[in-house]
Design an enzyme around this catalytic site. Structure first.
Site, PDB file in Angstrom:
ATOM      1  CB  THR A 192      21.880   2.932  10.350  1.00 10.84           C
ATOM      2  OG1 THR A 192      20.992   2.615  11.428  1.00 10.84           O
ATOM      3  CG2 THR A 192      21.827   4.414  10.044  1.00 10.84           C
ATOM      4  CD  GLU A 242       2.823   3.045   7.742  1.00  8.58           C
ATOM      5  OE1 GLU A 242       3.455   2.536   6.805  1.00  8.58           O
ATOM      6  OE2 GLU A 242       2.398   2.387   8.704  1.00  8.58           O
ATOM      7  CB  SER A 265       9.263   7.208  12.083  1.00 13.82           C
ATOM      8  OG  SER A 265       8.716   7.370  13.376  1.00 13.82           O
ATOM      9  CG  MET A 267       7.942  -7.455   5.951  1.00 16.95           C
ATOM     10  SD  MET A 267       7.845  -6.067   7.091  1.00 16.95           S
ATOM     11  CE  MET A 267       7.418  -6.963   8.578  1.00 16.95           C
ATOM     12  CG  HIS A 324       9.095   1.339  12.200  1.00 17.42           C
ATOM     13  ND1 HIS A 324       9.219  -0.027  12.062  1.00 17.42           N
ATOM     14  CD2 HIS A 324       8.786   1.570  13.500  1.00 17.42           C
ATOM     15  CE1 HIS A 324       8.999  -0.595  13.247  1.00 17.42           C
ATOM     16  NE2 HIS A 324       8.734   0.345  14.129  1.00 17.42           N
ATOM     17  CG  ASN A 345      12.069   1.058   6.768  1.00  9.72           C
ATOM     18  OD1 ASN A 345      11.318   0.522   5.946  1.00  9.72           O
ATOM     19  ND2 ASN A 345      12.069   0.722   8.054  1.00  9.72           N
ATOM     20  CG  ASP A 378      12.551  -0.849  12.426  1.00  4.89           C
ATOM     21  OD1 ASP A 378      12.563  -0.697  11.199  1.00  4.89           O
ATOM     22  OD2 ASP A 378      11.978  -1.798  12.983  1.00  4.89           O
ATOM     23  CB  SER A 396      -0.976  -0.009   1.174  1.00  3.35           C
ATOM     24  OG  SER A 396      -0.319   0.186   2.394  1.00  3.35           O
TER      25      SER A 396
HETATM   26  C1  GRF Z   1       3.793  -0.551   6.788  1.00  2.00           C
HETATM   27  O1  GRF Z   1       3.088  -0.425   7.976  1.00  2.00           O
HETATM   28  C2  GRF Z   1       5.204  -0.037   6.935  1.00  2.00           C
HETATM   29  O2  GRF Z   1       5.296   1.022   7.839  1.00  2.00           O
HETATM   30  C3  GRF Z   1       5.924  -1.240   7.483  1.00  2.00           C
HETATM   31  O3  GRF Z   1       5.364  -2.330   6.813  1.00  2.00           O
HETATM   32  C4  GRF Z   1       4.025  -2.008   6.415  1.00  2.00           C
HETATM   33  C5  GRF Z   1       3.949  -2.222   4.945  1.00  2.00           C
HETATM   34  O4  GRF Z   1       2.664  -2.066   4.437  1.00  2.00           O
HETATM   35  N1  GRF Z   1       7.342  -1.111   7.299  1.00  2.00           N
HETATM   36  P1  GRF Z   1       2.435  -1.987   2.865  1.00  2.00           P
HETATM   37  O5  GRF Z   1       3.060  -3.253   2.269  1.00  2.00           O
HETATM   38  O6  GRF Z   1       3.117  -0.762   2.360  1.00  2.00           O
HETATM   39  O7  GRF Z   1       0.961  -1.957   2.676  1.00  2.00           O
END
Ligand code: GRF
Length: 226
Positions: A148, A181, A143, A97, A116, A114, A152, A20
């Site tokens: 690094t 986000e 955030s 991930m 988070h 990134n 996170d 997303s």
């Molecule tokens: C998001 O919450 C992002 O902050 C975290 O992983 C999730 C990814 O969601 N790192 P998407 O795949 O972008 O929908």
């Protein structure tokens, strides 16, 4: 023929799942709010739904499946080769991930971002929304940070803060924060592409050449805060 409006700032986006945030970035590019050229979307998971989002937008996709590599180092090396083929000036982790090796992170130092789902440095790692509820936080958020070797833990650039409501569950909080986000990430990426956002070797973030002493806060519209 070259379109003079065509953005030339090459980026590569790494995903593992839903995508997303990737979609929010694609949409911002489509609205001409983000002057970047998404050269490729790379996933470590063949089934990542984000791959379809990229394909629908006409973006090249590649799978570098971590399960097909003997160890982290071998996977990171294969990933690096795949990324560097596109010569990106920025690598964008959007729900990617995987823990990354020190060599990989060093290779992209100062040019990997990134997002988070917490107000870092609070709640690095997984299950951030439930952990924020369990800790009784009144405010939670998201955030954007430079990557690094600390998971996170890199310098934070931009955050959005969302009040936690008494009725909130991890699911309701996650949905509200995800919306933020999607606003945050394109803004930070745009600053980077425009050369306004940098980080120096001491991990000091600069915006327009000025040291950032604390992460910038993107105001959250009142109707989206609850
Ligand atoms: C998001 O919450 C992002 O902050 C975290 O992983 C999730 C990814 O969601 N790192 P998407 O795949 O972008 O929908």
């Amino acid at each position: 023929m070259t379109d003079p409006d065509t953005p030339v700032f090459p980026v590569v986006i790494l995903i593992s799942g839903r995508g997303s945030n990737l979609q929010a970035i694609i949409d911002a590019v489509g609205r001409r709010e983000l002057p970047i050229d998404i050269r490729a979307v790379i996933s470590n998971r063949p089934q990542a739904a984000g791959l379809q989002r990229a394909s629908r937008a006409g973006i090249a996709t590649t799978i570098v499946d971590h399960t097909r590599h003997a160890n982290r180092q071998a996977f990171d090396q294969a990933l690096q080769v795949c990324i560097d083929r596109h010569q990106p000036r920025l690598v964008i982790l959007a729900g990617f991930m995987r823990l990354l090796s020190n060599d990989f992170v060093a290779h992209y130092r100062g040019r990997m971002l990134n997002i988070h789902p917490s107000l870092l440095p609070d709640f690095p790692g997984l299950n951030t929304h439930q952990r924020a509820l369990d800790a009784g936080c009144e405010v939670h958020g998201a955030s954007v940070h430079f990557v690094t070797a600390d998971m996170d833990g890199g310098p934070v650039v931009l955050q959005a803060r969302v009040p936690v409501e008494a009725r909130d569950t991890a699911t309701s909080l996650a949905a509200r924060i995800l919306k933020q986000e999607h606003r945050l990430y394109p803004v930070a990426i745009r600053w980077f592409a425009e050369g306004r956002l940098t980080v120096n070797d001491n991990g000091q973030v600069l915006i327009d050449g000025v040291n950032l002493n604390a992460p910038l806060q993107l105001p959250v519209p009142a109707e989206e805060a609850v």
